[in-house]
Write an enzyme that holds these catalytic residues in place. Structure first.
Site, mmCIF file in Angstrom:
data_model
loop_
_atom_site.group_PDB
_atom_site.id
_atom_site.type_symbol
_atom_site.label_atom_id
_atom_site.label_comp_id
_atom_site.label_asym_id
_atom_site.label_seq_id
_atom_site.Cartn_x
_atom_site.Cartn_y
_atom_site.Cartn_z
ATOM 1 C CG ASP A 1 -6.189 -5.981 -19.760
ATOM 2 O OD1 ASP A 1 -6.054 -4.769 -19.983
ATOM 3 O OD2 ASP A 1 -7.070 -6.456 -19.030
ATOM 4 C CG ASP B 1 -6.047 -0.794 -17.339
ATOM 5 O OD1 ASP B 1 -6.990 -1.403 -16.830
ATOM 6 O OD2 ASP B 1 -5.301 -0.012 -16.715
ATOM 7 C CD GLU C 1 -11.078 0.135 -17.440
ATOM 8 O OE1 GLU C 1 -11.556 -0.271 -16.390
ATOM 9 O OE2 GLU C 1 -9.961 0.699 -17.485
ATOM 10 C CG HIS D 1 -11.313 -7.233 -13.588
ATOM 11 N ND1 HIS D 1 -11.770 -6.737 -14.785
ATOM 12 C CD2 HIS D 1 -10.181 -6.547 -13.337
ATOM 13 C CE1 HIS D 1 -10.955 -5.799 -15.228
ATOM 14 N NE2 HIS D 1 -9.981 -5.669 -14.368
ATOM 15 C CG ASP D 2 -12.088 -3.213 -12.328
ATOM 16 O OD1 ASP D 2 -11.242 -3.808 -11.638
ATOM 17 O OD2 ASP D 2 -11.831 -2.719 -13.450
HETATM 18 C C1 NOJ Z 1 -8.819 -0.819 -14.685
HETATM 19 C C2 NOJ Z 1 -8.689 -2.279 -14.383
HETATM 20 O O1 NOJ Z 1 -9.817 -2.957 -14.862
HETATM 21 C C3 NOJ Z 1 -8.509 -2.404 -12.893
HETATM 22 O O2 NOJ Z 1 -8.619 -3.728 -12.462
HETATM 23 C C4 NOJ Z 1 -7.179 -1.801 -12.553
HETATM 24 O O3 NOJ Z 1 -7.005 -1.830 -11.150
HETATM 25 C C5 NOJ Z 1 -7.076 -0.360 -13.036
HETATM 26 N N1 NOJ Z 1 -7.572 -0.175 -14.371
HETATM 27 C C6 NOJ Z 1 -5.644 0.115 -13.028
HETATM 28 O O4 NOJ Z 1 -4.920 -0.510 -14.048
#
Ligand code: NOJ
Length: 539
Positions: free
Chosen positions: A102, A204, A267, A329-330
């Site tokens: 990542d 990210d 992402e 994971h979000d």
């Molecule tokens: C996206 C990530 O998937 C998330 O888990 C994170 O909190 C935020 N970006 C900030 O890096």
């Protein structure tokens, strides 16, 4: 043969997303680590995935569980050492599994030495590595930008009397990607890991990387409703998805190409029509693919799915490779969003659509979100956005076996296990020929065996309120995938072609080899893959 050679590993691959804190704990501290992952590689080989993506494993104060990095070129002791990572990469490669890390370029930790220097004085050489601005005339923040995690995106720093920008937590100051020194330093980070054998990066928060140079106010969002995050009250017209991002990504792609077949996955939560622009143009490529999160976001109906798939397929250029994601994971897990029965249909969808699928660890067990009692909640969003807003429920430990702590650890894990872990775990589902795990494995075996699934063409075959059907085809072989999105029995009886063939796989795992003629009867929440007989013409 010529056609065969065109395919890159990341096009044929199925990616498995690991949240390292929650996969396997080897050192008895209740938190997963790299050695834990290494010891479970044979499971991943058995399952049949081709690559793992690890959420951040770098040194971090863990304000946002690793998405706040204080050193881009090392490993946090929670997860192990650089040597552990080297060993994991070597052992994964020896088994034919690629390793994707990542990359978090939008922000560092506030503890990163770069930020410590930057905040120390206005004339520090690293001052402009971050985004600093004077207070507004009333002393408040420089503009109306909001943090995704709640409140203003600006934090006042009394030492130098200016505000710094943080799109996420105040412990995650945004880097200034307009500064060539920042770009150079971050490209060196990529090179560092590529040289160590890393096969690619998930990048990210990519849409935020470049901001409007004049830091103009974002306009209000007319479609905002109070059930959305406060962040959505404005349209991030000036703080995200800026045209200069294309130039940065083209440069990043050049850095990456120098190392051969590595992959860059972005992402980006933006509408599909904008998303596809980040593949780049024919002559200047950008991402290998921006994550397509549509399956996470749209209502789970046959018509929404059909429209989404067809829009996406229609917008992709000839060089653009699709991809699909069901959970991460979000967000709440797929089994929580649509129920366990439909989660089986979703597995078949994910693994039979055209494009690279990403499986989130635990989804292959039908793992649902785990309620986390207030005193055990970890995610900072519980604090910044309010109780219940945290992402802990979808980040709970992987249940491996029925024994103590589900074989995840020898001690109490950092987040609670799923209450049903004595029955919902890898060991039990491996032995159950009809389990969700066995369904995932069968789908992965089939995907590997059938070029039609891995790289074949996609064509819609029909949609009703309850059924979705499409065809995948390669080298004369044609497969029909028919999914029942409802809790009732359904019949698929196409009128524009004669359905004739043999069932290769049902989500219920009990119909292999059954022949189909004219009509396919589907039980509630059943999906089937049918190998069409040679010579059957589809529309
Ligand atoms: C996206 C990530 O998937 C998330 O888990 C994170 O909190 C935020 N970006 C900030 O890096």
């Amino acid at each position: 043969m010529e056609e065969e050679r065109r395919w890159r590993w990341w096009q044929r691959a199925v990616i498995y997303h690991i949240y390292p804190r929650s996969f396997a704990d080897s050192n008895h501290d209740g938190i997963g680590d790299l050695e834990g992952i290494r010891r479970r590689l044979d499971y991943l080989v058995w399952l049949g995935v081709d690559a793992i993506w690890l959420s951040p494993i770098f040194p971090s104060p863990m304000a946002d569980f690793g998405y706040d990095i204080s050193d881009y070129c090392d490993v946090d002791p929670t997860f192990g050492t650089l040597a552990d990572l080297d060993r994991l990469i070597a052992d994964a490669h020896a088994r034919g599994i690629r390793v994707i890390l990542d990359f978090v370029p939008n922000h560092t930790s506030d503890q990163h030495p770069w930020f410590q220097e930057s905040r120390s004085s206005r004339d520090n050489p690293r001052r402009h590595w971050y985004i600093w601005a004077d207070p507004a005339p009333n002393g408040g923040p420089p503009n109306n930008w909001r943090s995704v995690f709640g409140g203003s995106a600006w934090e006042f720093d009394p030492t130098t009397g200016q505000y710094y920008l943080h799109t996420f937590l105040k412990e995650q100051p945004d880097l200034n990607w307009r500064n060539p020194e920042v770009r150079a330093a971050m490209f060196d980070v990529l090179r560092f890991w590529f040289e160590r054998g890393v096969d690619g990066f998930r990048i990210d928060a990519l849409r935020f990387l470049i901001k409007d140079e004049q830091l103009r106010d974002n306009p209000p969002n007319p479609d905002y409703t109070p059930d959305q995050l406060p962040f959505n009250e404005a349209i991030p017209a000036y703080s995200a998805d800026q045209y200069e991002l294309h130039e940065v990504l083209a440069a990043m792609r050049h850095v990456t190409e120098a190392f051969g077949e590595r992959v860059l996955i972005g992402e980006m939560y933006i509408p599909i029509s904008r998303l596809v622009t980040y593949y780049g143009c024919r002559h200047e490529r950008e991402l290998h693919f921006p994550f397509n999160f549509q399956l996470l976001l749209i209502p789970w109906t046959a018509r929404h799915l059909a429209a989404t798939i067809d829009t996406y397929e229609g917008l992709l250029g000839p060089d653009d490779w699709p991809n699909w994601v069901l959970s991460n994971h979000d967000h709440p897990r797929v089994a929580t969003r649509i129920g366990e029965d439909q989660a089986r249909v979703a597995a078949m969808l994910l693994l039979t659509l055209r494009g690279t699928p990403t499986i989130y660890y635990g989804d292959e067990l039908g793992l649902a979100d785990v309620p986390v009692p207030p005193e055990r909640r970890q995610d900072p969003l519980e604090r910044t956005l309010g109780p219940g807003a945290g992402r802990d429920p979808c980040r709970t430990p992987m249940p491996w076996e029925p024994g103590p702590h589900a074989g995840f650890s020898t001690v109490e894990p950092w987040l609670p296990l799923n209450a049903d872990y004595p029955s919902r775990n890898v060991a039990v589902q491996r032995e159950d020929p009809r389990s969700m795990l066995r369904l995932y494995r069968e789908l992965l075996i089939l995907r590997r065996a059938e070029p039609a699934l891995a790289i074949g063409r996609y064509r819609p075959l029909g949609v009703t309120a309850e059924l979705l059907a499409y065809e995948r085809a390669a080298a004369g072989r044609r497969l029909a995938i028919v999914l029942n999105l409802s809790g009732h029995a359904q019949e698929f009886r196409p009128t524009r072609f004669a359905l004739e063939g043999r069932i290769l796989l049902s989500t219920h795992l009990d119909r292999d080899g059954e022949s189909v003629r004219g009509t396919l009867e589907l039980r509630p929440s059943e999906g089937c893959i049918v190998a069409l007989r040679d010579g059957v013409a589809t529309p």
